[in-house]
Design a protein around this motif. Structure first.
Motif, PDB file in Angstrom:
ATOM      1  N   ALA A  39       0.807  -1.223   0.000  1.00 35.95           N
ATOM      2  CA  ALA A  39       0.000   0.000   0.000  1.00 35.95           C
ATOM      3  C   ALA A  39       0.841   1.275   0.000  1.00 35.95           C
ATOM      4  CB  ALA A  39      -0.954   0.010   1.194  1.00 35.95           C
ATOM      5  N   THR A  40       2.016   1.231   0.641  1.00 37.87           N
ATOM      6  CA  THR A  40       2.834   2.447   0.747  1.00 37.87           C
ATOM      7  C   THR A  40       3.964   2.518  -0.266  1.00 37.87           C
ATOM      8  OG1 THR A  40       4.404   1.492   2.337  1.00 37.87           O
ATOM      9  CG2 THR A  40       2.443   2.609   3.245  1.00 37.87           C
ATOM     10  N   GLY A  41       4.476   1.363  -0.666  1.00 39.26           N
ATOM     11  CA  GLY A  41       5.666   1.342  -1.513  1.00 39.26           C
ATOM     12  C   GLY A  41       6.946   1.499  -0.699  1.00 39.26           C
ATOM     13  N   TYR A  42       6.810   1.576   0.625  1.00 35.28           N
ATOM     14  CA  TYR A  42       7.978   1.717   1.506  1.00 35.28           C
ATOM     15  C   TYR A  42       8.354   0.381   2.129  1.00 35.28           C
ATOM     16  CZ  TYR A  42       7.215   6.773   1.386  1.00 35.28           C
ATOM     17  OH  TYR A  42       7.071   8.069   0.995  1.00 35.28           O
ATOM     18  N   LYS A  43       9.629   0.234   2.387  1.00 33.86           N
ATOM     19  CA  LYS A  43      10.147  -0.941   3.071  1.00 33.86           C
ATOM     20  C   LYS A  43       9.852  -0.828   4.568  1.00 33.86           C
ATOM     21  CE  LYS A  43      14.464  -3.404   3.763  1.00 33.86           C
ATOM     22  NZ  LYS A  43      15.890  -3.303   3.853  1.00 33.86           N
ATOM     23  N   TRP A  47      10.955   0.991  14.353  1.00 33.76           N
ATOM     24  CA  TRP A  47      10.944   2.271  15.053  1.00 33.76           C
ATOM     25  C   TRP A  47      10.894   1.922  16.531  1.00 33.76           C
ATOM     26  CZ3 TRP A  47      10.628   7.399  13.126  1.00 33.76           C
ATOM     27  CH2 TRP A  47      10.673   7.487  11.728  1.00 33.76           C
ATOM     28  N   GLY A  48      11.964   2.246  17.239  1.00 32.94           N
ATOM     29  CA  GLY A  48      12.047   1.819  18.624  1.00 32.94           C
ATOM     30  C   GLY A  48      12.184   0.308  18.663  1.00 32.94           C
ATOM     31  N   ALA A  49      11.747  -0.277  19.762  1.00 34.83           N
ATOM     32  CA  ALA A  49      11.920  -1.725  19.936  1.00 34.83           C
ATOM     33  C   ALA A  49      10.758  -2.553  19.408  1.00 34.83           C
ATOM     34  CB  ALA A  49      12.106  -2.025  21.425  1.00 34.83           C
ATOM     35  N   SER A  50       9.582  -1.913  19.161  1.00 39.56           N
ATOM     36  CA  SER A  50       8.429  -2.757  18.842  1.00 39.56           C
ATOM     37  C   SER A  50       7.457  -2.212  17.798  1.00 39.56           C
ATOM     38  CB  SER A  50       7.654  -3.051  20.126  1.00 39.56           C
ATOM     39  OG  SER A  50       7.176  -1.845  20.690  1.00 39.56           O
ATOM     40  N   ILE A  51       7.789  -1.109  17.136  1.00 34.49           N
ATOM     41  CA  ILE A  51       6.895  -0.574  16.109  1.00 34.49           C
ATOM     42  C   ILE A  51       7.513  -0.803  14.731  1.00 34.49           C
ATOM     43  CG2 ILE A  51       5.856   1.512  15.127  1.00 34.49           C
ATOM     44  CD1 ILE A  51       5.635   2.578  18.013  1.00 34.49           C
ATOM     45  N   ILE A  52       6.714  -1.345  13.821  1.00 39.84           N
ATOM     46  CA  ILE A  52       7.134  -1.547  12.444  1.00 39.84           C
ATOM     47  C   ILE A  52       6.515  -0.410  11.640  1.00 39.84           C
ATOM     48  CG2 ILE A  52       7.056  -3.093  10.447  1.00 39.84           C
ATOM     49  CD1 ILE A  52       6.698  -5.416  12.555  1.00 39.84           C
ATOM     50  N   GLY A  53       7.362   0.466  11.114  1.00 38.73           N
ATOM     51  CA  GLY A  53       6.884   1.656  10.420  1.00 38.73           C
ATOM     52  C   GLY A  53       7.206   1.638   8.940  1.00 38.73           C
ATOM     53  N   PHE A  54       6.475   2.464   8.197  1.00 34.15           N
ATOM     54  CA  PHE A  54       6.623   2.550   6.743  1.00 34.15           C
ATOM     55  C   PHE A  54       6.680   4.015   6.355  1.00 34.15           C
ATOM     56  CE2 PHE A  54       4.699  -1.331   7.976  1.00 34.15           C
ATOM     57  CZ  PHE A  54       5.250  -2.295   7.138  1.00 34.15           C
ATOM     58  N   GLY A  55       7.774   4.400   5.688  1.00 34.03           N
ATOM     59  CA  GLY A  55       7.959   5.799   5.341  1.00 34.03           C
ATOM     60  C   GLY A  55       8.244   6.615   6.588  1.00 34.03           C
ATOM     61  N   ALA A  56       8.433   7.907   6.408  1.00 30.56           N
ATOM     62  CA  ALA A  56       8.704   8.786   7.549  1.00 30.56           C
ATOM     63  C   ALA A  56       8.347  10.217   7.183  1.00 30.56           C
ATOM     64  CB  ALA A  56      10.174   8.713   7.937  1.00 30.56           C
ATOM     65  N   TYR A  57       8.078  10.987   8.202  1.00 32.83           N
ATOM     66  CA  TYR A  57       7.854  12.419   8.010  1.00 32.83           C
ATOM     67  C   TYR A  57       8.425  13.165   9.206  1.00 32.83           C
ATOM     68  CZ  TYR A  57       3.915  12.257  11.301  1.00 32.83           C
ATOM     69  OH  TYR A  57       3.136  12.107  12.418  1.00 32.83           O
ATOM     70  N   HIS A  58       8.726  14.426   8.993  1.00 36.65           N
ATOM     71  CA  HIS A  58       9.248  15.277  10.061  1.00 36.65           C
ATOM     72  C   HIS A  58       8.155  16.266  10.437  1.00 36.65           C
ATOM     73  CE1 HIS A  58      12.341  17.200  12.477  1.00 36.65           C
ATOM     74  NE2 HIS A  58      11.795  18.353  12.127  1.00 36.65           N
ATOM     75  N   LEU A  71       5.086   7.257   8.636  1.00 38.04           N
ATOM     76  CA  LEU A  71       3.821   7.680   8.030  1.00 38.04           C
ATOM     77  C   LEU A  71       2.676   6.796   8.515  1.00 38.04           C
ATOM     78  CD1 LEU A  71       5.053   8.349   4.390  1.00 38.04           C
ATOM     79  CD2 LEU A  71       4.142  10.069   5.971  1.00 38.04           C
ATOM     80  N   VAL A  72       2.915   5.502   8.550  1.00 38.17           N
ATOM     81  CA  VAL A  72       1.966   4.516   9.065  1.00 38.17           C
ATOM     82  C   VAL A  72       2.784   3.382   9.676  1.00 38.17           C
ATOM     83  CG1 VAL A  72       0.022   4.961   7.504  1.00 38.17           C
ATOM     84  CG2 VAL A  72       1.818   3.390   6.791  1.00 38.17           C
ATOM     85  N   GLY A  73       2.132   2.552  10.460  1.00 41.01           N
ATOM     86  CA  GLY A  73       2.847   1.423  11.041  1.00 41.01           C
ATOM     87  C   GLY A  73       1.932   0.571  11.895  1.00 41.01           C
ATOM     88  N   PHE A  74       2.551  -0.428  12.526  1.00 42.42           N
ATOM     89  CA  PHE A  74       1.800  -1.305  13.423  1.00 42.42           C
ATOM     90  C   PHE A  74       2.752  -1.946  14.417  1.00 42.42           C
ATOM     91  CE2 PHE A  74       3.245  -4.297  10.230  1.00 42.42           C
ATOM     92  CZ  PHE A  74       3.485  -5.471  10.942  1.00 42.42           C
ATOM     93  N   SER A  75       2.171  -2.507  15.462  1.00 48.62           N
ATOM     94  CA  SER A  75       2.945  -3.238  16.442  1.00 48.62           C
ATOM     95  C   SER A  75       2.132  -4.427  16.932  1.00 48.62           C
ATOM     96  CB  SER A  75       3.315  -2.348  17.632  1.00 48.62           C
ATOM     97  OG  SER A  75       4.125  -3.077  18.541  1.00 48.62           O
ATOM     98  N   PRO A  76       2.678  -5.644  16.788  1.00 45.35           N
ATOM     99  CA  PRO A  76       1.967  -6.827  17.282  1.00 45.35           C
ATOM    100  C   PRO A  76       2.179  -6.968  18.795  1.00 45.35           C
ATOM    101  CG  PRO A  76       4.001  -7.473  16.182  1.00 45.35           C
ATOM    102  CD  PRO A  76       3.908  -5.986  16.091  1.00 45.35           C
ATOM    103  N   ARG A  77       1.392  -6.259  19.567  1.00 49.10           N
ATOM    104  CA  ARG A  77       1.499  -6.279  21.030  1.00 49.10           C
ATOM    105  C   ARG A  77       0.886  -7.560  21.583  1.00 49.10           C
ATOM    106  NH1 ARG A  77       4.625  -1.669  22.005  1.00 49.10           N
ATOM    107  NH2 ARG A  77       3.833   0.064  20.802  1.00 49.10           N
TER     108      ARG A  77
END
Length: 140
Positions: A39-43, A47-58, A71-77
């Motif tokens: 969906a994003t085209g990003y690898k 991010w930190g120890a437990s977030i899987i993120g895609f793209g970035a913004y400042h 930009l978006v992400g998820f974490s399997p808590r």
């Protein structure tokens, strides 16, 4: 000065997913990597120890606080899977009406498993979040 703890790093996304104890949640994490990547085209990046993120913004707030975030992400808590989308866009609430079984927090959308949600709506949420953040923070 406050320093952000959740920063992009070079840790292995796949190695992190392999540490998820619940096999079904681990399987869902792999599915989500594929969905978010497509969906994003990003690898996928850690991010930190437990977030899987895609793209970035400042971002930079009027208060002067600034930083970088995916930009978006998820974490399997352990309890639920946390999904991270932009919060300032009103389209998010509309899309969530057709998303399937979920709960929301301040910034997160929580799901138990991928089978509970509409994957097409997930993709729409991802696209909407990336577009909103790219428009809100154009200097990327």
């Amino acid at each position: 000065m406050y320093e952000l703890k959740t920063k992009e790093n070079d840790s292995s996304v796949m190695a992190f997913i392999e540490t998820v104890e619940n096999p079904k949640k681990r399987e869902d994490a792999y599915k989500l990597v594929d969905i978010f990547t497509e969906a994003t085209g990003y690898k996928a990046k850690m991010w930190g120890a437990s977030i899987i993120g895609f793209g970035a913004y400042h971002y930079k707030y009027e208060s002067g606080h600034e930083g970088d975030a995916p930009l978006v992400g998820f974490s399997p808590r352990k309890a639920k899977i946390s999904l991270y989308f932009a919060t300032g866009d009103k389209k998010r609430a509309e899309l969530l009406k057709d998303f399937g079984k979920h709960t929301t927090g301040k910034a997160c959308v929580y799901i138990n498993k991928v089978a509970d949600i509409d994957v097409d709506v997930l993709k729409a949420l991802i696209h909407q979040s990336v577009a909103f953040l790219s428009e809100t923070y154009p200097d990327q």
